[in-house]
Design a protein around this motif. Structure first.
Motif, PDB file in Angstrom:
ATOM      1  N   LEU A 202       0.833  -1.215   0.000  1.00 29.15           N
ATOM      2  CA  LEU A 202       0.000   0.000   0.000  1.00 29.15           C
ATOM      3  C   LEU A 202       0.868   1.266   0.000  1.00 29.15           C
ATOM      4  O   LEU A 202       0.543   2.242  -0.657  1.00 29.15           O
ATOM      5  CB  LEU A 202      -0.935  -0.012   1.215  1.00 29.15           C
ATOM      6  CG  LEU A 202      -1.896   1.169   1.339  1.00 29.15           C
ATOM      7  CD1 LEU A 202      -2.793   1.290   0.116  1.00 29.15           C
ATOM      8  CD2 LEU A 202      -2.741   1.055   2.603  1.00 29.15           C
ATOM      9  N   ARG A 206       1.452   4.919  -4.802  1.00 28.77           N
ATOM     10  CA  ARG A 206       1.698   6.152  -5.536  1.00 28.77           C
ATOM     11  C   ARG A 206       2.963   6.024  -6.387  1.00 28.77           C
ATOM     12  O   ARG A 206       3.034   6.541  -7.496  1.00 28.77           O
ATOM     13  CB  ARG A 206       1.838   7.292  -4.524  1.00 28.77           C
ATOM     14  CG  ARG A 206       1.864   8.657  -5.142  1.00 28.77           C
ATOM     15  CD  ARG A 206       2.045   9.670  -4.037  1.00 28.77           C
ATOM     16  NE  ARG A 206       2.122  11.016  -4.561  1.00 28.77           N
ATOM     17  CZ  ARG A 206       2.807  11.971  -3.942  1.00 28.77           C
ATOM     18  NH1 ARG A 206       3.456  11.722  -2.817  1.00 28.77           N
ATOM     19  NH2 ARG A 206       2.839  13.178  -4.447  1.00 28.77           N
ATOM     20  N   LEU A 231      -4.336   4.511 -14.425  1.00 32.69           N
ATOM     21  CA  LEU A 231      -5.515   4.100 -13.664  1.00 32.69           C
ATOM     22  C   LEU A 231      -5.643   2.570 -13.659  1.00 32.69           C
ATOM     23  O   LEU A 231      -5.916   1.960 -12.616  1.00 32.69           O
ATOM     24  CB  LEU A 231      -6.771   4.758 -14.245  1.00 32.69           C
ATOM     25  CG  LEU A 231      -8.116   4.392 -13.610  1.00 32.69           C
ATOM     26  CD1 LEU A 231      -8.107   4.673 -12.108  1.00 32.69           C
ATOM     27  CD2 LEU A 231      -9.259   5.167 -14.276  1.00 32.69           C
ATOM     28  N   ASP A 234      -3.023   1.003 -11.412  1.00 30.54           N
ATOM     29  CA  ASP A 234      -3.391   1.333 -10.025  1.00 30.54           C
ATOM     30  C   ASP A 234      -4.507   0.405  -9.530  1.00 30.54           C
ATOM     31  O   ASP A 234      -4.457  -0.082  -8.396  1.00 30.54           O
ATOM     32  CB  ASP A 234      -3.839   2.793  -9.960  1.00 30.54           C
ATOM     33  CG  ASP A 234      -4.500   3.161  -8.635  1.00 30.54           C
ATOM     34  OD1 ASP A 234      -3.775   3.600  -7.733  1.00 30.54           O
ATOM     35  OD2 ASP A 234      -5.730   2.996  -8.502  1.00 30.54           O
ATOM     36  N   GLU A 235      -5.492   0.134 -10.371  1.00 34.24           N
ATOM     37  CA  GLU A 235      -6.595  -0.745  -9.949  1.00 34.24           C
ATOM     38  C   GLU A 235      -6.093  -2.174  -9.710  1.00 34.24           C
ATOM     39  O   GLU A 235      -6.509  -2.829  -8.758  1.00 34.24           O
ATOM     40  CB  GLU A 235      -7.712  -0.752 -11.000  1.00 34.24           C
ATOM     41  CG  GLU A 235      -8.479   0.564 -11.116  1.00 34.24           C
ATOM     42  CD  GLU A 235      -9.250   0.943  -9.852  1.00 34.24           C
ATOM     43  OE1 GLU A 235      -9.405   0.083  -8.960  1.00 34.24           O
ATOM     44  OE2 GLU A 235      -9.674   2.106  -9.751  1.00 34.24           O
TER      45      GLU A 235
ATOM     46  N   ALA B 192       0.497  13.337  -0.381  1.00 34.50           N
ATOM     47  CA  ALA B 192      -0.084  13.212  -1.725  1.00 34.50           C
ATOM     48  C   ALA B 192      -1.491  13.791  -1.803  1.00 34.50           C
ATOM     49  O   ALA B 192      -1.949  14.157  -2.877  1.00 34.50           O
ATOM     50  CB  ALA B 192      -0.111  11.744  -2.151  1.00 34.50           C
ATOM     51  N   GLU B 207      -3.663  13.366  -5.045  1.00 34.86           N
ATOM     52  CA  GLU B 207      -3.955  12.015  -5.525  1.00 34.86           C
ATOM     53  C   GLU B 207      -4.740  11.256  -4.457  1.00 34.86           C
ATOM     54  O   GLU B 207      -4.309  11.137  -3.323  1.00 34.86           O
ATOM     55  CB  GLU B 207      -2.646  11.278  -5.835  1.00 34.86           C
ATOM     56  CG  GLU B 207      -1.811  11.982  -6.898  1.00 34.86           C
ATOM     57  CD  GLU B 207      -0.546  11.209  -7.244  1.00 34.86           C
ATOM     58  OE1 GLU B 207      -0.594   9.976  -7.293  1.00 34.86           O
ATOM     59  OE2 GLU B 207       0.489  11.864  -7.447  1.00 34.86           O
ATOM     60  N   ASP B 209      -6.503   7.722  -3.311  1.00 36.33           N
ATOM     61  CA  ASP B 209      -6.507   6.280  -3.568  1.00 36.33           C
ATOM     62  C   ASP B 209      -6.782   5.504  -2.278  1.00 36.33           C
ATOM     63  O   ASP B 209      -7.174   6.090  -1.261  1.00 36.33           O
ATOM     64  CB  ASP B 209      -5.190   5.833  -4.233  1.00 36.33           C
ATOM     65  CG  ASP B 209      -3.972   6.063  -3.328  1.00 36.33           C
ATOM     66  OD1 ASP B 209      -4.152   6.262  -2.112  1.00 36.33           O
ATOM     67  OD2 ASP B 209      -2.838   6.035  -3.842  1.00 36.33           O
ATOM     68  N   SER B 211      -4.848   4.365  -0.114  1.00 38.51           N
ATOM     69  CA  SER B 211      -3.994   4.691   1.026  1.00 38.51           C
ATOM     70  C   SER B 211      -4.515   5.888   1.814  1.00 38.51           C
ATOM     71  O   SER B 211      -4.156   6.062   2.971  1.00 38.51           O
ATOM     72  CB  SER B 211      -2.560   4.959   0.556  1.00 38.51           C
ATOM     73  OG  SER B 211      -2.494   6.217  -0.102  1.00 38.51           O
ATOM     74  N   PHE B 237      -5.545  12.655  -9.414  1.00 37.67           N
ATOM     75  CA  PHE B 237      -5.760  11.223  -9.620  1.00 37.67           C
ATOM     76  C   PHE B 237      -6.862  10.736  -8.694  1.00 37.67           C
ATOM     77  O   PHE B 237      -6.922  11.112  -7.519  1.00 37.67           O
ATOM     78  CB  PHE B 237      -4.474  10.423  -9.349  1.00 37.67           C
ATOM     79  CG  PHE B 237      -4.685   8.944  -9.529  1.00 37.67           C
ATOM     80  CD1 PHE B 237      -4.624   8.376 -10.793  1.00 37.67           C
ATOM     81  CD2 PHE B 237      -5.000   8.134  -8.449  1.00 37.67           C
ATOM     82  CE1 PHE B 237      -4.869   7.016 -10.982  1.00 37.67           C
ATOM     83  CE2 PHE B 237      -5.246   6.776  -8.625  1.00 37.67           C
ATOM     84  CZ  PHE B 237      -5.180   6.220  -9.891  1.00 37.67           C
ATOM     85  N   ILE B 238      -7.717   9.877  -9.225  1.00 39.21           N
ATOM     86  CA  ILE B 238      -8.744   9.227  -8.401  1.00 39.21           C
ATOM     87  C   ILE B 238      -9.028   7.861  -9.013  1.00 39.21           C
ATOM     88  O   ILE B 238      -9.034   7.714 -10.240  1.00 39.21           O
ATOM     89  CB  ILE B 238     -10.027  10.087  -8.311  1.00 39.21           C
ATOM     90  CG1 ILE B 238     -11.081   9.394  -7.427  1.00 39.21           C
ATOM     91  CG2 ILE B 238     -10.593  10.386  -9.688  1.00 39.21           C
ATOM     92  CD1 ILE B 238     -12.258  10.284  -7.062  1.00 39.21           C
ATOM     93  N   ASP B 239      -9.205   6.861  -8.161  1.00 38.74           N
ATOM     94  CA  ASP B 239      -9.530   5.517  -8.657  1.00 38.74           C
ATOM     95  C   ASP B 239     -10.820   5.028  -7.987  1.00 38.74           C
ATOM     96  O   ASP B 239     -11.495   5.798  -7.298  1.00 38.74           O
ATOM     97  CB  ASP B 239      -8.351   4.556  -8.430  1.00 38.74           C
ATOM     98  CG  ASP B 239      -7.962   4.453  -6.966  1.00 38.74           C
ATOM     99  OD1 ASP B 239      -8.716   4.944  -6.102  1.00 38.74           O
ATOM    100  OD2 ASP B 239      -6.880   3.888  -6.692  1.00 38.74           O
TER     101      ASP B 239
END
Lengths: 318, 286
Positions: A202, A206, A231, A234-235, B192, B207, B209, B211, B237-239
């Motif tokens: 984790l 980034r 993306l 990252d997924e 971040a 960003e 995510d 975390s 950034f976004i997921d």
């Protein structure tokens, strides 16, 4: 009429999945016309997904009936074959419970061996995804243009085969899939020794994105595709962290005109249809995989108890 | 006054408005830069003239404003943004003269309005007040008087106090002379993600995510109660993990309340496009 009624009853009970092995455009046109005719006569949904270049000749062959057909361009739709089952499912959701007629040509000249292998995985999984649904599917394959190994896969994954304008007959080599049949997909070739490598947890999520972004910029990937690739990786890394013991390995390399990212972890994805159909909003892992399938040009997923490898390809051009 | 209390009571620097005389205390450069940059950015975006009074070299200020994503080039060239050293501003009179400083600020406010700006805002680094400087002992006097420059006017101030530089008792006295305090954004451990929030308002920068999405959940929880407007123009950034708190909050809203993403970045738009109908509870305002 009696003949159509009999066909309807039969089709309403099970998914019919037929490969058409054709030579030349005349066989292609006539076989498709004959296949969709009963559906058009009965006013049932008919969907044809073939490369755009073939749309015009198909329209003129179907004549006045062409307007009743949903004609889709297979080239973008099937670029990543893992998107197709979801796309069909969503298109047919508008006609719940109705018999539907589907023509899909997911292999075309110029597709790579990797892509064709995923086409065959897709064909195998159609038998699982549509089992028990009242759909008839015809999958045309050009025997003069498609390589023998892919054609062998076509025979393995279609319960019914028709050669040219001949009648459909059961395929002798068809095996009911529980998971993709052992021959499909084949093993992945090992990554090149010079591939960029990183382990992640984790805390490195980034960093994983930064690494992918930097490599994508270095090979000149357009900003929108770069964003999609970041993306997608990252997924997949998030899935490793959430569902596969919290860590994984990333490798990045270029192959011909593609940027390839590989995510490897100790997880197992038991559902062979995972990521192929848009999952409900609260489903974590399947949703990530589904998103990856929409973002990447090609996805190769190999999974077994104790280990999963997923490779995503993005074309550098086009 | 503890930092914790400031955090609970304060307002985000982005929401400092005309008439406000706000202080911020900090114990690290990162905290200071974040709040100061948010104040400058929102002032420039709103069409105010912005003065930044630096305790030291103005070039340092430009460097950190840029690194915090503030576009300084055009505003500097046009005169919308002015960065001055303390010796060109607070300490111009061979020491600190509160009355003359207040007078200059009144004039700066009127000049800004005459030049067609919507208003005037000023932020100052007050570290010189803790050093041996002629007049610095009158800092409390000044903070009392300067209130009139802003109150009832199209002007606002953010006074920046480094808690490490001042004696505690004195700092608490000076802080107490400000009607409002600025609140520090929530910042993820790796820096971040930065989130500012107030009732009905959240700004997400950086960003988002797996975390750090719990920070967003905290901010959304505190902002909830009615409509929630989320500034997402700098969400780079976004997921799926990151959008989950937004989807959950939007789904749990009362039927007559809305969750609106304001000026969503291209990263946000792309994810929402892919989610299609699944993202429907979230409204967009381009």
């Amino acid at each position: 009429m009696t003949r159509f009624t009999a066909l309807e009853t039969h089709a309403a009970e099970e998914f019919s999945h037929e490969a058409l092995l054709y030579r030349g455009s005349e066989q292609w046109l006539e076989a498709i016309r004959a296949f969709v005719e009963p559906g058009l006569a009965a006013g049932e949904p008919v969907m044809i997904a073939v490369p755009l270049a073939k749309h015009e000749m198909l329209r003129s062959r179907l004549g006045g009936q062409a307007s009743a057909v949903t004609l889709l361009d297979m080239t973008p739709l099937g670029r990543n074959p893992a998107r197709l089952i979801g796309a069909y499912t969503e298109a047919l959701a508008a006609h719940p419970g109705r018999r539907a007629h589907l023509v899909g040509e997911p292999a075309w000249p110029g597709r790579t061996a990797d892509e064709n292998a995923e086409v065959i995985v897709h064909e195998a999984l159609c038998n699982l995804a549509f089992k028990g649904l009242p759909y008839r599917a015809l999958c045309p394959y050009d025997v003069e243009a498609i390589d023998p190994s892919t054609l062998a896969g076509v025979r393995d994954t279609h319960p019914l085969l028709a050669e040219g304008l001949g009648a459909a007959h059961p395929s002798p080599s068809y095996t009911e899939p529980v998971a993709p049949s052992p021959r499909w997909p084949g093993p992945l070739v090992p990554p090149p020794s010079g591939a960029t490598y990183a382990r992640y947890t984790l805390a490195e999520l980034r960093r994983v994105r930064r690494l992918v972004r930097r490599r994508a910029m270095a090979v000149g990937l357009a900003p929108a595709k770069r964003r999609d690739l970041v993306l997608a990786v990252d997924e997949l890394a998030t899935n490793s962290i959430l569902h596969a013991g919290g860590h994984g390995e990333l490798r990045i390399w270029t192959s011909e005109n593609r940027l390839v990212c590989e995510i490897k972890d100790h997880g197992h994805i038991p559902d062979p249809l995972a990521g192929r159909i848009r999952p409900p909003a609260d489903n974590g892992r399947g949703r990530g995989l589904w998103l990856v399938n929409q973002l990447a040009d090609l996805v190769q997923l190999r999974t077994q108890p104790g280990g999963t490898t997923i490779r995503i390809h993005i074309a550098l051009t086009g | 006054m503890s930092c914790g209390l400031v955090d609970e009571d304060g307002i985000p620097a982005e929401l400092v408005g005309h008439g406000d005389h706000v202080c911020v205390e900090f114990t690290s450069v990162a905290e200071q830069q974040e709040v100061a940059a948010a104040f400058v950015r929102s002032g420039l975006e709103a069409g105010d003239r912005v003065w930044y009074l630096a305790d030291g070299d103005p070039r340092r200020v430009l460097v950190f404003l840029r690194s915090c994503g503030v576009l300084v080039g055009e505003p500097l060239a046009s005169g919308q943004l002015v960065v001055l050293a303390a010796r060109q501003s607070y300490l111009r009179d061979s020491g600190f003269d509160p009355e003359r400083t207040v007078e200059r600020l009144n004039r700066a406010r009127e000049d800004a309005l005459a030049a067609g700006y919507r208003g005037f805002r000023v932020t100052g680094e007050m570290g010189w007040g803790a050093r041996v400087t002629p007049g610095a002992e009158r800092l409390e006097d000044y903070e009392r008087q300067v209130q009139a420059v802003f109150e009832g006017h199209r002007a606002a101030a953010l006074c920046q106090y480094d808690r490490r530089m001042f004696a505690t008792a004195r700092l608490d006295r000076v802080i107490g002379l400000h009607p409002k305090r600025a609140r520090h954004p929530l910042i993820s451990a790796d820096g971040a993600l930065r989130i500012s929030h107030a009732s009905g308002w959240v700004r997400v920068v950086g960003e988002l995510d797996l975390s750090n999405r719990s920070l967003l959940a905290v901010a959304l929880g505190r902002a909830a109660g009615g409509d929630i407007h989320i500034e997402a123009d700098q969400l780079e950034f976004i997921d799926l993990s990151g959008i989950q708190p937004l989807l959950e909050t939007a789904a749990a809203l009362a039927p007559d309340h809305r969750l609106v993403l304001e000026h969503p970045s291209s990263a946000v738009c792309r994810l929402l496009e892919l989610l299609g109908a699944d993202a429907e509870p979230i409204e967009l305002s381009p």
